[in-house]
Design an enzyme around this catalytic site. Structure first.
Site, PDB file in Angstrom:
ATOM      1  N   CYS A  36       3.694   0.637  -3.334  1.00  0.00           N
ATOM      2  CA  CYS A  36       2.960   0.468  -4.403  1.00  0.00           C
ATOM      3  C   CYS A  36       3.332  -0.763  -5.238  1.00  0.00           C
ATOM      4  O   CYS A  36       4.376  -1.151  -5.458  1.00  0.00           O
ATOM      5  CB  CYS A  36       3.049   1.883  -5.107  1.00  0.00           C
ATOM      6  SG  CYS A  36       2.109   1.917  -6.869  1.00  0.00           S
ATOM      7  N   GLY A  37       2.469  -1.274  -6.024  1.00  0.00           N
ATOM      8  CA  GLY A  37       2.621  -2.091  -6.986  1.00  0.00           C
ATOM      9  C   GLY A  37       3.590  -2.003  -8.075  1.00  0.00           C
ATOM     10  O   GLY A  37       4.313  -2.437  -8.499  1.00  0.00           O
TER      11      GLY A  37
END
Length: 160
Positions: A36-37
């Site tokens: 995930c970012g």
């Protein structure tokens, strides 16, 4: 006794853990993802844990694959990311669902007690829930709220 303390979850290594084990501590529950970012937040969460663990803070990570399939791996894959890539030493739990009919009871409870912008749903990975020493939910933080930005709230909870 707080409802939170009546809940149980399975650790990443398969052991059942009662939330009552954290009675008297300030708890930060986070739904996490390895791809995930926001995954670099693991570093900030670990820094908070190390800084305040002796004062009673515990961070609980709950991997979730419901958002963009960003946690597709096995428990071993998750452990690799958390422990080796980010040096996580706080407790990590088995992969869970946080929304929908099969949402884990910890997240059903927390969403009910602290609804967010989407009501009783979690918007994305790295939503954070701060729980007081008495087991009562205090505050919910959005995924884009970095661990550094919640340090003041954690400190206030520790001093209560």
């Amino acid at each position: 006794m707080s409802t939170f303390y009546q809940l149980i979850a399975r650790s990443l290594n398969g052991q059942l853990v009662s939330m009552e084990d954290y009675a008297g501590k300030v708890v930060l529950v986070v739904n996490t993802a390895s791809h995930c970012g926001f995954t670099p937040q693991y570093s900030g969460l670990e820094a908070l844990y190390k800084k305040y663990a002796a004062q009673g803070l515990v961070v609980l990570g709950f991997p979730c694959n419901q958002f963009g399939k960003q946690e597709p791996g096995s428990a071993d894959d998750i452990a690799q990311t958390c422990y080796i890539n980010y040096g996580v030493s706080f407790p990590m739990f088995d992969k869970v669902e946080v929304n929908g009919a099969t949402a884990h009871p910890v997240f059903r409870y927390l969403k009910n007690e602290l609804p967010g912008l989407l009501g009783k749903r979690i918007k994305w990975n790295f939503t954070k829930f701060l729980i007081g020493r008495d087991g009562e939910p205090i505050k919910r933080f959005a995924p884009n709220t970095t661990p550094e930005k919640i340090e003041a709230a954690i400190l206030a909870a520790l001093l209560r």
